[in-house]
Design an enzyme around this catalytic site. Sequence first.
Site, PDB file in Angstrom:
ATOM      1  N   SER A  49      -9.373  -2.702 -28.025  1.00 39.65           N
ATOM      2  CA  SER A  49     -10.060  -4.080 -27.685  1.00 39.65           C
ATOM      3  C   SER A  49     -11.408  -4.085 -27.666  1.00 39.65           C
ATOM      4  O   SER A  49     -12.052  -2.762 -27.691  1.00 39.65           O
ATOM      5  CB  SER A  49      -9.404  -4.739 -26.602  1.00 39.65           C
ATOM      6  OG  SER A  49      -9.799  -4.059 -25.378  1.00 39.65           O
ATOM      7  N   ASP A  74      -8.045  -4.570 -32.048  1.00 38.65           N
ATOM      8  CA  ASP A  74      -7.412  -5.538 -31.352  1.00 38.65           C
ATOM      9  C   ASP A  74      -8.302  -6.875 -30.845  1.00 38.65           C
ATOM     10  O   ASP A  74      -9.249  -6.675 -30.244  1.00 38.65           O
ATOM     11  CB  ASP A  74      -6.764  -4.934 -30.260  1.00 38.65           C
ATOM     12  CG  ASP A  74      -5.564  -5.828 -29.603  1.00 38.65           C
ATOM     13  OD1 ASP A  74      -5.163  -6.717 -30.508  1.00 38.65           O
ATOM     14  OD2 ASP A  74      -5.180  -5.937 -28.413  1.00 38.65           O
TER      15      ASP A  74
HETATM   16  P1  13P Z   1       0.943  -7.535 -23.623  1.00 38.21           P
HETATM   17  O1  13P Z   1       0.039  -7.988 -22.692  1.00 38.21           O
HETATM   18  O2  13P Z   1       2.058  -8.381 -23.468  1.00 38.21           O
HETATM   19  O3  13P Z   1       1.183  -5.943 -23.311  1.00 38.21           O
HETATM   20  O4  13P Z   1       0.154  -7.826 -24.773  1.00 38.21           O
HETATM   21  C1  13P Z   1      -0.645  -7.069 -25.481  1.00 38.21           C
HETATM   22  C2  13P Z   1      -1.453  -7.807 -26.646  1.00 38.21           C
HETATM   23  O5  13P Z   1      -0.861  -8.324 -27.323  1.00 38.21           O
HETATM   24  C3  13P Z   1      -2.365  -6.955 -27.346  1.00 38.21           C
HETATM   25  O6  13P Z   1      -3.072  -7.440 -28.292  1.00 38.21           O
HETATM   26  O1  G3H Z   2      -4.396  -8.530 -25.747  1.00 35.54           O
HETATM   27  C1  G3H Z   2      -5.387  -8.203 -24.949  1.00 35.54           C
HETATM   28  C2  G3H Z   2      -5.262  -6.697 -24.695  1.00 35.54           C
HETATM   29  O2  G3H Z   2      -4.165  -6.490 -23.575  1.00 35.54           O
HETATM   30  C3  G3H Z   2      -6.356  -5.993 -24.369  1.00 35.54           C
HETATM   31  O3  G3H Z   2      -6.873  -6.391 -23.059  1.00 35.54           O
HETATM   32  O4  G3H Z   2      -9.159  -7.040 -23.569  1.00 35.54           O
HETATM   33  O5  G3H Z   2      -8.567  -6.314 -21.283  1.00 35.54           O
HETATM   34  O6  G3H Z   2      -8.720  -4.585 -23.091  1.00 35.54           O
HETATM   35  P1  G3H Z   2      -8.391  -5.948 -22.670  1.00 35.54           P
HETATM   36 ZN    ZN Z   3      -3.031  -9.660 -28.322  1.00 39.30          ZN
END
Ligand code: 13P
Ligand code: G3H
Ligand code: ZN
Length: 310
Positions: free
Chosen positions: A50, A83
């Site tokens: 992310s 992500d």
């Molecule tokens: P969870 O919070 O259910 O693990 O989802 C993670 C996610 O969608 C990351 O993009």
């Molecule tokens: O969907 C989001 C992921 O769980 C990433 O979370 O932005 O805290 O790294 P983060």
């Molecule tokens: Zn997600």
Amino acid sequence: MALVTTKEMFEKSMKENFAIGAFNINNMEMIQGIVDAAAEENAPVILQVSSSAIKYARINYLMKMVQAAVEEHPNIPIAIHLDHGPDFETAKMCIDNGFTSVMIDGSKYDFEENVALTKKVVDYAHEHGVTVEAELGKLAGIEDDVNVSEADAMYTDPEQAKEFVERTGCDSLAIAIGTSHGAYKFKGEAKLRFDILKQIKEKIPNTPIVLHGASTVIPELLDMCNKYGGNIPGAKGVPDEILHEASTSGVSKINVDTDLRLAMTGAIRKVFTEEPSAFDPRKYLGAGRDEVKKAVQHKIRDVFGCSNKA
Ligand code: 13P
Ligand code: G3H
Ligand code: ZN
């Protein structure tokens, strides 16, 4: 094998009806736990990052560690994916740094803005041989007091999905069918809208579908966190049976972050509680890595059906 794009992975998963696990990474122990599990299962795997993970670990460290994982495990396909890319600039930075796949998350914008932003990222990514995941629909947790028409407005509209994919040229699509991010997904019974998934698949049969917010909130891991001093009451995720059904009903990528956080935290809490005199980080980070590996291996083998699909 070098890093691969998600394109080849998804072609196989759509043909053979299984899902690929996409796991969020933030540090070395998470990466090793995930890829060691995938290698033992002879499974393809997506490592995703992310923008806050990039802020935390720095892109150069993440890329180099992922490259080390690829060198150590040449027999399994590994993709490195952004992500929830928030904007064009972040997606471009990842593409320029060697990511093989990026997500542009325009779900917070209205339809036309989402189309325009996604298309801009797709054009740049495709020029560089990189695949793009986009999102349509709102993943917000559906609270008890949300009425039916409000809830319906959050789910992905199948007709819009078709128009969206045609206009943007995105390679895969994240949809909203009742999951949400984090450890609190359902107040009552866990339920996904498989009827909407089916309609989406009918409209865009050749587009790989992605399920975000798909952690199980594994009960044993939640218990481990809570037993050793944590305070995460009432958390609830998507049960294994529902995820397995999704993986055989046209979902090609299943995103998991929360379960890995619980695994790492539960194991570390246990070491801290049982061995208060321990202060070598390898002791507790190693225990965290082992627990992450166990959780990933379970998902790959018992839930997503992607063992021996490398
Ligand atoms: P969870 O919070 O259910 O693990 O989802 C993670 C996610 O969608 C990351 O993009
Ligand atoms: O969907 C989001 C992921 O769980 C990433 O979370 O932005 O805290 O790294 P983060
Ligand atoms: Zn997600």
